[in-house]
Design a protein around this motif. Structure first.
Motif, PDB file in Angstrom:
ATOM      1  N   GLY A 164      83.086 -23.548  80.797  1.00 22.28           N
ATOM      2  CA  GLY A 164      83.508 -22.719  79.682  1.00 22.28           C
ATOM      3  C   GLY A 164      84.309 -23.525  78.663  1.00 22.28           C
ATOM      4  O   GLY A 164      85.207 -24.274  79.026  1.00 22.28           O
ATOM      5  N   LYS A 165      84.002 -23.360  77.382  1.00 22.01           N
ATOM      6  CA  LYS A 165      84.655 -24.127  76.318  1.00 22.01           C
ATOM      7  C   LYS A 165      85.483 -23.242  75.389  1.00 22.01           C
ATOM      8  O   LYS A 165      85.995 -23.715  74.381  1.00 22.01           O
ATOM      9  N   GLY A 166      85.595 -21.955  75.721  1.00 20.80           N
ATOM     10  CA  GLY A 166      86.421 -21.080  74.915  1.00 20.80           C
ATOM     11  C   GLY A 166      85.764 -20.683  73.598  1.00 20.80           C
ATOM     12  O   GLY A 166      84.549 -20.796  73.424  1.00 20.80           O
ATOM     13  N   PHE A 167      86.587 -20.209  72.649  1.00 23.08           N
ATOM     14  CA  PHE A 167      86.094 -19.781  71.336  1.00 23.08           C
ATOM     15  C   PHE A 167      85.859 -21.015  70.471  1.00 23.08           C
ATOM     16  O   PHE A 167      86.783 -21.792  70.224  1.00 23.08           O
ATOM     17  N   GLN A 168      84.632 -21.197  70.008  1.00 19.60           N
ATOM     18  CA  GLN A 168      84.267 -22.372  69.223  1.00 19.60           C
ATOM     19  C   GLN A 168      83.593 -21.948  67.924  1.00 19.60           C
ATOM     20  O   GLN A 168      83.027 -20.860  67.814  1.00 19.60           O
ATOM     21  N   GLY A 169      83.663 -22.854  66.963  1.00 15.34           N
ATOM     22  CA  GLY A 169      83.043 -22.597  65.674  1.00 15.34           C
ATOM     23  C   GLY A 169      81.555 -22.859  65.693  1.00 15.34           C
ATOM     24  O   GLY A 169      80.966 -23.275  66.689  1.00 15.34           O
ATOM     25  N   THR A 170      80.937 -22.647  64.528  1.00 14.67           N
ATOM     26  CA  THR A 170      79.474 -22.765  64.450  1.00 14.67           C
ATOM     27  C   THR A 170      78.999 -24.206  64.567  1.00 14.67           C
ATOM     28  O   THR A 170      77.890 -24.447  65.034  1.00 14.67           O
ATOM     29  N   ARG A 180      79.752 -29.086  52.280  1.00 16.44           N
ATOM     30  CA  ARG A 180      80.019 -30.393  51.678  1.00 16.44           C
ATOM     31  C   ARG A 180      81.496 -30.737  51.784  1.00 16.44           C
ATOM     32  O   ARG A 180      82.361 -29.891  51.604  1.00 16.44           O
ATOM     33  N   ALA A 181      81.772 -31.983  52.047  1.00 18.34           N
ATOM     34  CA  ALA A 181      83.160 -32.442  52.156  1.00 18.34           C
ATOM     35  C   ALA A 181      83.590 -33.229  50.933  1.00 18.34           C
ATOM     36  O   ALA A 181      84.568 -33.963  50.973  1.00 18.34           O
ATOM     37  N   SER A 182      82.835 -33.098  49.820  1.00 18.84           N
ATOM     38  CA  SER A 182      83.185 -33.848  48.611  1.00 18.84           C
ATOM     39  C   SER A 182      83.634 -32.882  47.510  1.00 18.84           C
ATOM     40  O   SER A 182      84.790 -32.472  47.471  1.00 18.84           O
ATOM     41  N   HIS A 183      82.730 -32.449  46.623  1.00 15.80           N
ATOM     42  CA  HIS A 183      83.116 -31.629  45.479  1.00 15.80           C
ATOM     43  C   HIS A 183      82.692 -30.175  45.685  1.00 15.80           C
ATOM     44  O   HIS A 183      81.648 -29.897  46.265  1.00 15.80           O
ATOM     45  N   SER A 188      87.122 -25.880  53.582  1.00 15.94           N
ATOM     46  CA  SER A 188      86.235 -25.063  54.425  1.00 15.94           C
ATOM     47  C   SER A 188      84.994 -25.867  54.820  1.00 15.94           C
ATOM     48  O   SER A 188      83.884 -25.365  54.785  1.00 15.94           O
ATOM     49  N   HIS A 189      85.241 -27.130  55.118  1.00 14.36           N
ATOM     50  CA  HIS A 189      84.121 -28.020  55.397  1.00 14.36           C
ATOM     51  C   HIS A 189      83.369 -27.633  56.674  1.00 14.36           C
ATOM     52  O   HIS A 189      82.174 -27.888  56.795  1.00 14.36           O
ATOM     53  N   ARG A 190      84.075 -27.046  57.634  1.00  8.50           N
ATOM     54  CA  ARG A 190      83.450 -26.720  58.911  1.00  8.50           C
ATOM     55  C   ARG A 190      83.136 -25.229  59.050  1.00  8.50           C
ATOM     56  O   ARG A 190      82.883 -24.736  60.147  1.00  8.50           O
ATOM     57  N   SER A 191      83.168 -24.489  57.958  1.00 11.03           N
ATOM     58  CA  SER A 191      82.902 -23.048  58.028  1.00 11.03           C
ATOM     59  C   SER A 191      81.393 -22.794  58.111  1.00 11.03           C
ATOM     60  O   SER A 191      80.573 -23.665  57.840  1.00 11.03           O
ATOM     61  N   ALA A 192      81.043 -21.555  58.437  1.00 12.04           N
ATOM     62  CA  ALA A 192      79.631 -21.211  58.633  1.00 12.04           C
ATOM     63  C   ALA A 192      78.906 -20.929  57.323  1.00 12.04           C
ATOM     64  O   ALA A 192      77.684 -20.961  57.279  1.00 12.04           O
ATOM     65  N   GLY A 193      79.653 -20.628  56.250  1.00 12.71           N
ATOM     66  CA  GLY A 193      79.002 -20.244  55.009  1.00 12.71           C
ATOM     67  C   GLY A 193      78.646 -18.760  55.016  1.00 12.71           C
ATOM     68  O   GLY A 193      79.197 -17.967  55.775  1.00 12.71           O
ATOM     69  N   ALA A 194      77.717 -18.384  54.150  1.00  9.60           N
ATOM     70  CA  ALA A 194      77.323 -16.979  54.036  1.00  9.60           C
ATOM     71  C   ALA A 194      76.659 -16.504  55.322  1.00  9.60           C
ATOM     72  O   ALA A 194      75.904 -17.237  55.965  1.00  9.60           O
TER      73      ALA A 194
END
Length: 315
Positions: A164-170, A180-183, A188-194
């Motif tokens: 078990g790895k617990g609650f994890q992001g997408t 994108r991590a630039s412009h 919110s670089h690691r978010s899921a988006g829409a």
């Protein structure tokens, strides 16, 4: 690998009273004591699996000196406790072998299960599982299974509860690449988006890949090669990693896709030389027992599958 032989099959009784919603039919004393002719594995046969403990990972080297990872699985007094035969509503029959492993104190076992173990003539166990088999692959109740049940060079599936790895992001859970991590993206670089649409449908579809609990579920790792068996310590070395934490119980069976179904497919097409993996001539049938292990070397290792030395330059 030496040519392997095993004990004969045993007939089953008619349907009897259910145990934990499963109809369990123990073989009669007559059938268990009688010695039938030695049965032979066929491409249409499905053997029982084993219950083992994951002891951890280590490394091995093949004949060319190539290093590869292996997982060590150990059997803990794995024994057959029942043969299952159930008649379904469509009059077809379901056959299975019930296997138990890891002895435990009788004071920690319910009276119902104590009676079940006493009828089978085995010590109380920690874990019980059943493996679907063909009607010719039933194993006498009380048989102690050995690591030689699996032949080095064959493929197996390993089933266990993953870590078990617990609650994890997408990104970790579903391998999303992130934003994108630039412009144009603000913290919110690691978010899921829409996650939805506009007015139509106006909701999130069921099954949408989103953040949530990861791991802790039943996982099947398929087509792992058995590279070595040690009948003295009841160890099975499989190439690669298997699910579960160390000392967790895992189920091992013949690989469903690249062993069982492939054998049946090649047998139907007449490709007799492709029924088993290269170098194998037979499988212990109906199971690899302690008696069979005494007739074989204590350690059996599969030869390397490489045809050329990777450290020698090609001409």
């Amino acid at each position: 690998m030496l040519r392997l032989w095993s004990l004969g099959t045993r007939s089953a009784l008619p349907r009897c009273r259910a145990l934990h919603t499963t109809a369990v039919n123990n073989a009669t004393a007559e059938a268990e004591s009688s010695t039938a002719a030695a049965s032979k594995w066929t491409p249409t046969s499905v053997r029982t699996g084993l219950i083992a403990r994951k002891r951890g990972m280590t490394v091995m080297w093949d004949t060319h000196g190539v290093r590869f990872p292996v997982t060590v699985l150990q059997l803990e007094n794995c024994q057959v406790t029942a043969n299952v035969r159930t008649v379904r509503e469509d009059q077809s029959e379901y056959h299975a072998v019930q296997v138990a492993a890891s002895d435990r104190s009788p004071k920690n076992v319910t009276k119902q299960m104590l009676g079940h173990f006493n009828r089978a003539g085995v010590a109380p166990k920690r874990i019980i599982k059943e493996f679907p088999v063909t009607p010719d692959a039933h194993v006498p109740v009380g048989t102690t299974l050995s690591a030689v049940h699996f032949v080095p060079g064959q493929l197996v599936d390993v089933i266990a509860k993953s870590i078990g790895k617990g609650f994890q992001g997408t990104m970790k859970r579903w391998n999303f690449k992130g934003l994108r991590a630039s412009h144009g993206v603000s913290v919110s670089h690691r978010s899921a988006g829409a996650i939805g649409a506009h007015q139509d449908p106006g909701r999130v579809w069921p099954g949408k890949k989103m953040a949530g609990r990861m791991g802790g579920g039943r996982i099947t790792t398929q087509n792992l090669a058995v590279v070595r068996v040690d009948s003295d310590l009841d160890l099975i070395f499989v190439r690669g990693c298997v699910p579960g934490v160390d000392d967790a119980h895992v189920m091992i069976r013949d690989a469903k896709k690249k062993m069982t179904q492939l054998a049946q497919h090649n047998y139907a097409k007449g490709n007799m030389e492709k029924i088993l993996p290269r170098g194998l001539v037979d499988l212990p049938f109906p199971a690899g027992t302690k008696e069979l292990a005494k007739a074989l070397p204590p350690v059996i290792e599969a030869p390397s599958t490489r045809v050329s030395n990777p450290f020698v330059p090609r001409e």
